[in-house]
Scaffold this active site. Structure first.
Site, PDB file in Angstrom:
ATOM      1  CE  LYS A 260      34.371  42.970  43.307  1.00  0.00           C
ATOM      2  NZ  LYS A 260      33.684  42.359  42.123  1.00  0.00           N
TER       3      LYS A 260
ATOM      4  NE  ARG B  97      29.007  37.001  37.458  1.00  0.00           N
ATOM      5  CZ  ARG B  97      28.309  36.069  38.070  1.00  0.00           C
ATOM      6  NH1 ARG B  97      27.557  35.245  37.380  1.00  0.00           N
ATOM      7  NH2 ARG B  97      28.340  35.951  39.374  1.00  0.00           N
TER       8      ARG B  97
ATOM      9  CB  SER C   1      26.371  33.243  45.935  1.00  0.00           C
ATOM     10  OG  SER C   1      27.778  33.366  45.976  1.00  0.00           O
TER      11      SER C   1
ATOM     12  CB  CYS D 297      18.140  37.768  46.547  1.00  0.00           C
ATOM     13  SG  CYS D 297      17.581  39.363  47.083  1.00  0.00           S
TER      14      CYS D 297
ATOM     15  CD  GLU E 112      20.175  31.927  45.051  1.00  0.00           C
ATOM     16  OE1 GLU E 112      21.394  31.841  45.273  1.00  0.00           O
ATOM     17  OE2 GLU E 112      19.520  32.967  45.247  1.00  0.00           O
TER      18      GLU E 112
HETATM   19  P1  NAD Z   1      28.562  36.174  43.782  1.00  0.00           P
HETATM   20  O1  NAD Z   1      28.607  35.706  45.192  1.00  0.00           O
HETATM   21  O2  NAD Z   1      29.148  35.303  42.729  1.00  0.00           O
HETATM   22  O3  NAD Z   1      29.330  37.579  43.641  1.00  0.00           O
HETATM   23  C1  NAD Z   1      29.049  38.659  44.486  1.00  0.00           C
HETATM   24  C2  NAD Z   1      30.307  39.519  44.612  1.00  0.00           C
HETATM   25  O4  NAD Z   1      31.331  38.734  45.232  1.00  0.00           O
HETATM   26  C3  NAD Z   1      30.860  40.020  43.288  1.00  0.00           C
HETATM   27  O5  NAD Z   1      31.260  41.356  43.431  1.00  0.00           O
HETATM   28  C4  NAD Z   1      32.048  39.103  43.034  1.00  0.00           C
HETATM   29  O6  NAD Z   1      33.077  39.729  42.321  1.00  0.00           O
HETATM   30  C5  NAD Z   1      32.508  38.752  44.429  1.00  0.00           C
HETATM   31  N1  NAD Z   1      33.120  37.409  44.494  1.00  0.00           N
HETATM   32  C6  NAD Z   1      32.744  36.308  43.783  1.00  0.00           C
HETATM   33  N2  NAD Z   1      33.523  35.261  44.100  1.00  0.00           N
HETATM   34  C7  NAD Z   1      34.409  35.699  45.031  1.00  0.00           C
HETATM   35  C8  NAD Z   1      35.458  35.065  45.758  1.00  0.00           C
HETATM   36  N3  NAD Z   1      35.760  33.780  45.579  1.00  0.00           N
HETATM   37  N4  NAD Z   1      36.134  35.810  46.640  1.00  0.00           N
HETATM   38  C9  NAD Z   1      35.854  37.107  46.831  1.00  0.00           C
HETATM   39  N5  NAD Z   1      34.869  37.756  46.168  1.00  0.00           N
HETATM   40  C10 NAD Z   1      34.139  37.061  45.283  1.00  0.00           C
HETATM   41  O7  NAD Z   1      27.036  36.527  43.466  1.00  0.00           O
HETATM   42  P2  NAD Z   1      26.382  36.902  42.068  1.00  0.00           P
HETATM   43  O8  NAD Z   1      26.311  35.681  41.214  1.00  0.00           O
HETATM   44  O9  NAD Z   1      26.998  38.123  41.517  1.00  0.00           O
HETATM   45  O10 NAD Z   1      24.896  37.295  42.549  1.00  0.00           O
HETATM   46  C11 NAD Z   1      23.866  36.369  42.693  1.00  0.00           C
HETATM   47  C12 NAD Z   1      23.736  35.912  44.124  1.00  0.00           C
HETATM   48  O11 NAD Z   1      23.515  37.033  44.979  1.00  0.00           O
HETATM   49  C13 NAD Z   1      22.529  35.000  44.348  1.00  0.00           C
HETATM   50  O12 NAD Z   1      22.911  33.974  45.228  1.00  0.00           O
HETATM   51  C14 NAD Z   1      21.503  35.913  44.998  1.00  0.00           C
HETATM   52  O13 NAD Z   1      20.541  35.264  45.794  1.00  0.00           O
HETATM   53  C15 NAD Z   1      22.386  36.788  45.820  1.00  0.00           C
HETATM   54  N6  NAD Z   1      21.726  38.046  46.159  1.00  0.00           N
HETATM   55  C16 NAD Z   1      21.311  38.201  47.438  1.00  0.00           C
HETATM   56  C17 NAD Z   1      20.645  39.349  47.802  1.00  0.00           C
HETATM   57  C18 NAD Z   1      20.178  39.540  49.212  1.00  0.00           C
HETATM   58  O14 NAD Z   1      19.812  40.658  49.527  1.00  0.00           O
HETATM   59  N7  NAD Z   1      20.177  38.542  50.060  1.00  0.00           N
HETATM   60  C19 NAD Z   1      20.421  40.355  46.857  1.00  0.00           C
HETATM   61  C20 NAD Z   1      20.878  40.170  45.558  1.00  0.00           C
HETATM   62  C21 NAD Z   1      21.540  39.000  45.220  1.00  0.00           C
END
Ligand code: NAD
Length: 497
Positions: A172, A176, A225, A280, A382
């Site tokens: 999944k 965006r 996140s 990240c 962040e």
């Molecule tokens: P996000 O948490 O908004 O979304 C990530 C995924 O979760 C997406 O597929 C989204 O559809 C899903 N999602 C969002 N809200 C949800 C909900 N309420 N219930 C279920 N699923 C949901 O993250 P983002 O904005 O796409 O990515 C940026 C974030 O990811 C930043 O915080 C970054 O630090 C983090 N990140 C971490 C790493 C790591 O390895 N630690 C790597 C890349 C990005």
């Protein structure tokens, strides 16, 4: 308008009761719609993966690896198309998208080692005429849920290893920027992967929650996140699944007084502003030890930032592009304004940047903020934008305490010429990935990636050797073939050697 759909059992589908706009962040225009999978559509993807599992599990590791060899070639042949898709929907500049793809392909190369990685462990004569060995069995259907910021690389952290280990997969991706993840997955069939082994559902919470609740899904890998990572981890675990959920970050770099300051500034310019800070592993806080180091650092960094080029994704001369959405642009600008209001000093201000010909794009210029303190919102949260904070401290101990007290523990770095200080730092810092004069210490594909504290929920890191452990379960077999004529009577004490 073009609809980005799903890939289920080898079929491209666009069915959805709901859709969402996909933007080009460089122009602010809606370019496509993404289909948001319903519970029913997601269940069909799980059913396809479940049906494909028995035959795939029985396929030899060498044959599974052959698919990955071919997949790697296809990724390289299609690199231009993939990078253009990433740029159009994410906004990252072509050279940066290429870097992301190369790091993703390295995980496919690692997956080509499957027969070696799955060899297991063997001990002869653990007892009289008794041999014992451990085997690594696949789990079944595995799901991956990925963020917007690496739409090619992060999914490639997950499914090549899950699939070579004998599992089937439902991905999944981020709603965006869904196109590159979907296109890349579609190449697997050309690489020889049987239908149903790899499936993609685009969507939002409805699709994610279906994956988390369905008992046919045995494990979930998540990157995103921290609040969502925590939700995914607790929900998946409560539903009996194995889960690894990688979350957000606030990565600090310590600048020691003896650092090679030009190297530190060059390194931090790339690591703070590259990909608009939407990594990240972006270094978003420079902790300068001593006011003199801070003053030199600020002077040199302000100079270096004069040549930063922010602009559209398709101009290779740009250093970084827009942020992902208008909403995120407003959030980043809000953090900068908040820092100003809370008493920090805005040294270079990236608010109100305008890019000629792209006036509706979501651009923020590189921003440098001095005199940041613990407790300020810009420090605690962040930002995920091209914003570098400077915190002034008096000693290395104070710098390390700051890092160790922060809720996140993804990456960090120290700039110094002192080997003893560097060793003390790497031994005692509570962070999962550490750089010594290396600003983005992202582990290569044959190590594993993961943070500490609230940057990772779960026990095993992503990709590399930990991926074999995460995507398999161990079975240990103990076998005896007694020689003719040797018979033992019943023993009632616990067997020991
Ligand atoms: P996000 O948490 O908004 O979304 C990530 C995924 O979760 C997406 O597929 C989204 O559809 C899903 N999602 C969002 N809200 C949800 C909900 N309420 N219930 C279920 N699923 C949901 O993250 P983002 O904005 O796409 O990515 C940026 C974030 O990811 C930043 O915080 C970054 O630090 C983090 N990140 C971490 C790493 C790591 O390895 N630690 C790597 C890349 C990005």
């Amino acid at each position: 308008m073009n609809i980005v759909g799903h890939l289920i059992n080898g079929e491209s589908r666009t069915d959805a009761t709901r859709t969402q706009d996909v933007f080009n962040p460089s122009t602010g225009e809606v370019t496509k719609q993404v289909a948001l999978a319903s519970k029913q559509t997601t269940e069909q993807a799980i059913a396809a993966a479940q049906a494909a599992y028995p035959a795939w599990r029985a396929t030899t590791p060498a044959k599974r690896a052959k698919v990955m060899f071919k997949f790697k070639d296809l990724l390289e042949e299609n690199a231009d198309k993939i990078c253009a898709l990433i740029g159009e929907e994410h906004g990252k500049i072509n050279h940066d998208a290429r870097g992301e793809l190369i790091r993703g392909i390295e995980n496919v190369e690692y997956a080509c080692y499957a027969p070696e990685l799955l060899k297991g462990e063997h001990s002869k004569n653990v007892g009289p005429e008794i041999d014992s060995w451990s085997e690594f069995h696949p789990l079944g259907v595995v799901a991956g849920i990925t963020p917007f910021n690496f739409p090619a690389m992060v999914p490639l952290w997950m499914y090549p290893m899950a699939i070579v280990c004998g599992n089937t997969f439902v991905l999944k991706p981020s709603e965006r920027d869904p196109s590159s993840s979907l296109f890349i997955a579609s190449l697997l069939e050309q690489a020889g992967l049987p239908k149903g082994v790899m499936n993609v559902v685009n969507g939002d919470k409805e699709a994610v929650d279906t994956l988390l609740m369905d008992e046919r899904v045995k494990a979930v890998s998540f990157v995103g996140s921290t609040p969502i990572a925590q939700y995914i981890y607790s929900t998946a675990s409560a539903n009996g699944k194995r889960c690894q959920a990688l979350g957000g970050a606030k990565n600090h770099a310590i600048i020691m007084p003896d650092a090679d300051m030009d190297n530190a500034v060059a390194s931090l310019t790339g690591a703070a502003f590259g990909s608009s800070g939407e990594r990240c592993m972006a270094l978003s806080v420079a902790v300068c030890v001593g006011d003199e180091s801070a003053d030199i650092f600020i002077a040199k960094m302000s100079e270096s930032m004069k040549s930063l080029k922010v602009g559209a994704f398709d101009n290779e001369n740009n250093d970084f592009g827009p942020v992902i959405t208008k909403q995120h642009l407003d959030k980043v600008v809000g953090y900068i304004s908040g820092a100003d209001e809370q008493g920090a000093t805005i040294v270079v201000d990236g608010r109100n940047v305008s890019v000629e010909g792209y006036e509706n794009g979501y651009f923020v210029g590189g921003t440098l903020i001095d005199n940041v303190k613990q407790g300020m919102t810009c420090y605690e949260e962040e930002i995920f934008g091209p914003v570098l904070l400077v915190v002034r401290v008096e000693s290395m101990e104070q710098a390390m305490k700051l890092i160790n007290d922060h809720e996140y523990g993804n990456g960090t770095c120290i700039f110094t010429r002192d080997g003893e200080a560097a060793r003390y730092f790497s031994d005692n810092i509570l962070v999962g990935m550490v750089g010594i004069n290396v600003p983005l210490p992202v582990p290569v594909s044959y190590h594993s990636f993961g943070g500490w504290k609230r940057s990772l929920f779960g026990d095993l890191h992503a990709y590399g050797p930990d991926a074999v452990k995460f995507y398999t379960k161990r079975k240990t077999i103990t076998q005896r073939w007694p020689s003719a004529g040797i018979r033992e009577g019943a023993t009632f004490s616990f067997p020991s050697n």
